[in-house]
Design a protein around this motif. Sequence first.
Motif, mmCIF file in Angstrom:
data_model
loop_
_atom_site.group_PDB
_atom_site.id
_atom_site.type_symbol
_atom_site.label_atom_id
_atom_site.label_comp_id
_atom_site.label_asym_id
_atom_site.label_seq_id
_atom_site.Cartn_x
_atom_site.Cartn_y
_atom_site.Cartn_z
ATOM 1 N N ALA A 10 -1.804 28.032 29.128
ATOM 2 C CA ALA A 10 -2.380 26.717 28.852
ATOM 3 C C ALA A 10 -3.837 26.796 28.424
ATOM 4 O O ALA A 10 -4.346 25.885 27.774
ATOM 5 C CB ALA A 10 -2.249 25.826 30.090
ATOM 6 N N ALA A 11 -4.527 27.874 28.784
ATOM 7 C CA ALA A 11 -5.945 28.016 28.449
ATOM 8 C C ALA A 11 -6.166 28.457 27.011
ATOM 9 O O ALA A 11 -7.296 28.428 26.520
ATOM 10 C CB ALA A 11 -6.614 29.002 29.403
ATOM 11 N N ILE A 12 -5.104 28.875 26.322
ATOM 12 C CA ILE A 12 -5.228 29.312 24.928
ATOM 13 C C ILE A 12 -5.131 28.101 24.013
ATOM 14 O O ILE A 12 -4.106 27.418 23.976
ATOM 15 C CB ILE A 12 -4.142 30.337 24.561
ATOM 16 N N GLU A 13 -6.192 27.818 23.288
ATOM 17 C CA GLU A 13 -6.168 26.735 22.304
ATOM 18 C C GLU A 13 -5.549 27.283 21.024
ATOM 19 O O GLU A 13 -6.095 28.206 20.410
ATOM 20 C CB GLU A 13 -7.582 26.214 22.051
ATOM 21 N N GLU A 99 -2.823 39.062 22.918
ATOM 22 C CA GLU A 99 -2.158 38.136 23.830
ATOM 23 C C GLU A 99 -1.224 38.850 24.799
ATOM 24 O O GLU A 99 -1.061 38.432 25.941
ATOM 25 C CB GLU A 99 -1.379 37.089 23.032
ATOM 26 N N SER A 100 -0.628 39.958 24.369
ATOM 27 C CA SER A 100 0.317 40.668 25.225
ATOM 28 C C SER A 100 -0.349 41.327 26.422
ATOM 29 O O SER A 100 0.296 41.646 27.411
ATOM 30 C CB SER A 100 1.072 41.730 24.417
ATOM 31 N N THR A 101 -1.676 41.528 26.337
ATOM 32 C CA THR A 101 -2.405 42.139 27.454
ATOM 33 C C THR A 101 -3.114 41.105 28.319
ATOM 34 O O THR A 101 -3.759 41.461 29.309
ATOM 35 C CB THR A 101 -3.450 43.145 26.936
ATOM 36 N N LEU A 102 -2.999 39.844 27.941
ATOM 37 C CA LEU A 102 -3.685 38.775 28.673
ATOM 38 C C LEU A 102 -2.790 38.274 29.794
ATOM 39 O O LEU A 102 -1.837 37.533 29.556
ATOM 40 C CB LEU A 102 -4.042 37.638 27.717
ATOM 41 N N GLU A 103 -3.101 38.698 31.013
ATOM 42 C CA GLU A 103 -2.255 38.364 32.151
ATOM 43 C C GLU A 103 -2.858 37.307 33.070
ATOM 44 O O GLU A 103 -2.135 36.600 33.763
ATOM 45 C CB GLU A 103 -1.942 39.617 32.962
ATOM 46 N N ASP A 104 -4.195 37.224 33.131
ATOM 47 C CA ASP A 104 -4.812 36.232 34.004
ATOM 48 C C ASP A 104 -6.183 35.843 33.482
ATOM 49 O O ASP A 104 -6.740 36.487 32.592
ATOM 50 C CB ASP A 104 -4.908 36.738 35.453
ATOM 51 N N ILE A 105 -6.716 34.779 34.046
ATOM 52 C CA ILE A 105 -8.006 34.245 33.628
ATOM 53 C C ILE A 105 -9.139 35.224 33.913
ATOM 54 O O ILE A 105 -10.139 35.284 33.194
ATOM 55 C CB ILE A 105 -8.285 32.896 34.342
ATOM 56 N N LEU A 120 -13.370 33.707 22.917
ATOM 57 C CA LEU A 120 -12.562 34.921 22.831
ATOM 58 C C LEU A 120 -11.310 34.647 22.001
ATOM 59 O O LEU A 120 -10.342 34.062 22.498
ATOM 60 C CB LEU A 120 -12.174 35.404 24.232
ATOM 61 N N PRO A 121 -11.299 35.067 20.722
ATOM 62 C CA PRO A 121 -10.090 34.917 19.912
ATOM 63 C C PRO A 121 -8.947 35.756 20.488
ATOM 64 O O PRO A 121 -9.148 36.895 20.913
ATOM 65 C CB PRO A 121 -10.518 35.446 18.534
ATOM 66 N N ILE A 122 -7.760 35.182 20.506
ATOM 67 C CA ILE A 122 -6.566 35.841 21.021
ATOM 68 C C ILE A 122 -5.656 36.190 19.838
ATOM 69 O O ILE A 122 -5.369 35.334 18.991
ATOM 70 C CB ILE A 122 -5.810 34.933 22.017
ATOM 71 N N LEU A 123 -5.214 37.452 19.788
ATOM 72 C CA LEU A 123 -4.391 37.933 18.676
ATOM 73 C C LEU A 123 -2.948 38.141 19.126
ATOM 74 O O LEU A 123 -2.689 38.464 20.291
ATOM 75 C CB LEU A 123 -4.948 39.251 18.134
ATOM 76 N N ASN A 124 -2.009 37.982 18.177
ATOM 77 C CA ASN A 124 -0.621 38.293 18.483
ATOM 78 C C ASN A 124 -0.354 39.776 18.228
ATOM 79 O O ASN A 124 -1.268 40.530 17.868
ATOM 80 C CB ASN A 124 0.341 37.400 17.680
ATOM 81 N N ASP A 125 0.886 40.204 18.392
ATOM 82 C CA ASP A 125 1.211 41.626 18.260
ATOM 83 C C ASP A 125 1.012 42.150 16.845
ATOM 84 O O ASP A 125 0.918 43.362 16.633
ATOM 85 C CB ASP A 125 2.656 41.878 18.706
ATOM 86 N N SER A 126 0.925 41.245 15.877
ATOM 87 C CA SER A 126 0.704 41.653 14.485
ATOM 88 C C SER A 126 -0.772 41.672 14.120
ATOM 89 O O SER A 126 -1.128 41.937 12.965
ATOM 90 C CB SER A 126 1.464 40.712 13.537
ATOM 91 N N GLY A 127 -1.635 41.376 15.112
ATOM 92 C CA GLY A 127 -3.064 41.366 14.840
ATOM 93 C C GLY A 127 -3.560 40.082 14.202
ATOM 94 O O GLY A 127 -4.708 40.013 13.756
ATOM 95 N N ALA A 130 -3.818 34.075 17.223
ATOM 96 C CA ALA A 130 -2.861 33.272 17.995
ATOM 97 C C ALA A 130 -3.530 32.074 18.643
ATOM 98 O O ALA A 130 -2.873 31.093 18.988
ATOM 99 C CB ALA A 130 -2.192 34.131 19.072
ATOM 100 N N GLY A 131 -4.849 32.143 18.834
ATOM 101 C CA GLY A 131 -5.580 31.052 19.473
ATOM 102 C C GLY A 131 -6.923 31.543 19.949
ATOM 103 O O GLY A 131 -7.393 32.609 19.551
#
Length: 315
Positions: A10-13, A99-105, A120-127, A130-131
């Motif tokens: 929920a914290a990922i915009e 994003e796959s390594t983001l487990e907690d706040i 902090l930009p969040i990336l998907n597995d393709s780089g 993601a948010g």
Amino acid sequence: MNIKTPLVEAAIERNPITVEPQTLLLDAIALMNQCRISINSDNASEGQNSCSCVLVLQDGEVLGIFTERDIVRLTSEDRNLSQVKVTEVMAQPAITLNESTLEDIFAVLFLFRRYQIRHLPILNDSGKLAGIVSPESIRKVLRPDNFLRMRRVADVMTTDVFTLPGTASVIEIAQLMAEHRISCVVITQDDVKDWDSNLANPVGIITERDIVQFQGLQINLAEVRAQMVMSSPLFLLSPEDSLLDAHKQMQQRHVRRLVVSWDWGQGLGLLTLTNLLKIFDPIEMYRVIQALQQTIEQLEFEKTQLLERLAAKNQ
């Protein structure tokens, strides 16, 4: 496979502001201001609430990031920004997290502290993007009532407050903010300019977000005085107020910082979102839990002693 908690998810915009590398800086600033207006009028699109930065993308990959603090720095230089492209002034490379390594706040808070960042930009597995996670997005999903209720504003506020009189120009304010890498300047009634001491009678505040708005208006900021554009009157906290009350005020007022005042204005402090998030540091949380445990043990001990005295009295 790592599984994120609902809180982290929920914290990922998912829809931060993004632009292409050749976008004019003034157009990027206009997007930030439009986002802010949308939020303040409660018409923000779902998932897009971070107005304090712009991500520069090329084919979905993050090239860099441009934040309110960067706008303050450029404003302090009094540059002509009309033909400047965002790629010329963005911070690169941006600190990112998969994003796959983001487990907690806590992982996000650790990176915020380590790199002194607020986005902090969040990336998907393709780089690809993601948010993004920011202090604002974390605040929206945390339900920290118990921890906040137990702590006072004085526990986490900063007393490193910079002030200027209402006669100071916006350029002067931006220069002070850029030099000391601060997010706001408190405006006082005093005509004495003393950047290193807390002056009495705070009457207003100018923040990074305000500088972004002023730049969007493309006015001569060297001629605009603080008393003309500052946010006033101030809502003032007391050091003895609970962090829960402060948190509620931030939410109601749509602000990221509040001024703290005591001794009739002779003492000044600031409570920011970054300060507020300090209580979620694992070490800090452990200390609070430990203090709670000690309090419970003390109460149990006192209860036992009382019962023993009553029993002895009745014999």
